[in-house]
Design an enzyme around this catalytic site. Structure first.
Site, PDB file in Angstrom:
ATOM      1  N   GLY A 230       0.860  -1.203  -0.049  1.00 22.93           N
ATOM      2  CA  GLY A 230      -0.013   0.065   0.179  1.00 22.93           C
ATOM      3  C   GLY A 230       0.860   1.255  -0.006  1.00 22.93           C
ATOM      4  N   CYS A 231       0.994   2.022   1.227  1.00 24.75           N
ATOM      5  CA  CYS A 231       1.650   3.195   1.253  1.00 24.75           C
ATOM      6  C   CYS A 231       3.129   3.192   0.884  1.00 24.75           C
ATOM      7  CB  CYS A 231       1.423   3.639   2.642  1.00 24.75           C
ATOM      8  SG  CYS A 231      -0.357   4.168   2.870  1.00 24.75           S
ATOM      9  N   VAL A 232       3.956   1.950   1.288  1.00 22.89           N
ATOM     10  CA  VAL A 232       5.031   1.821   0.805  1.00 22.89           C
ATOM     11  C   VAL A 232       5.163   1.961  -0.634  1.00 22.89           C
ATOM     12  CG1 VAL A 232       7.369   0.530   0.770  1.00 22.89           C
ATOM     13  CG2 VAL A 232       6.017   0.919   2.951  1.00 22.89           C
TER      14      VAL A 232
END
Length: 208
Positions: A150-152
């Site tokens: 996701g955010c990585v």
């Protein structure tokens, strides 16, 4: 295509390594309590990823490498999270005042560390992160965080897109399941960043 043929195909197309930059910063994406809270919809069992990131943090601090932590904070209505908030129900954990948006034990920010608050997956989208890094002379982002898929990943793509050499540390990223974790590490390594081990990045940091 067999696994061996697929590996050879990817090595031929995407086997390039970009290496490290001259002026790094450590980016710790969304290590927040929700991912460590049993029973929470976002619980991911990623204590080892946090432990790895904390070891890298201490090494970076010992060499005066900037450390940036990110977290999500949304209006109680969630409207500043737009379609992301509409789609991903667990983002309710990150509305203002929710303790699940706080830092887990061991990751209390230090006075000289930077905190970037975001409303979308990427640490760069709609934030001051890119110009801050540029003004500090940073050319290399060491990327750790949650979740890998996701955010990585979103931060990795945007880091590269903003012109930063990007290194993702395998052990210092985590996800709920090994399949999305490994698939996204594989893809980031192929196209956007070098994925390295904790041992490798610690050795590099100690050269400064």
């Amino acid at each position: 295509m067999s696994d061996a043929d697929l590996a050879a195909n990817y090595e031929k197309a995407y086997g390039n390594r970009i290496g490290y930059g001259k002026s790094p910063a450590l980016l710790m994406v969304d290590f927040v309590q929700a991912y460590f809270e049993p029973g929470n919809a976002l619980f991911a069992g990623v204590d080892e990823a946090l432990a790895s990131a904390l070891r890298i943090r201490e090494a970076a601090r010992s060499k005066n490498i900037p450390v940036i932590l990110t977290g999500m904070v949304l209006h109680k209505s969630g409207k500043d999270g737009g379609r992301f908030f509409q789609k991903a129900k667990p983002l309710e954990n990150f509305t203002a005042g929710n303790p699940m948006a706080g830092w887990p034990k061991g990751l209390e920010p230090r006075e000289d560390e930077f905190i970037v608050t975001k409303q979308y997956p990427s640490a760069f989208f709609g934030t001051s992160l890119a110009p801050m890094l540029t003004s500090m002379g940073v050319d290399h982002v060491i990327l750790t965080g949650l979740t890998t898929s996701g955010c990585v990943r979103a931060s990795c793509v945007d880091s590269m897109s903003h012109g930063f050499i990007t290194t993702v540390v395998r052990e210092a990223c985590g996800d709920r399941h090994s399949s999305p974790h490994e698939a996204n590490l594989f893809d980031m390594n192929a196209k956007y960043a070098d994925v390295v081990s904790e041992a490798d990045i610690l050795t590099h940091i100690m050269t400064f």
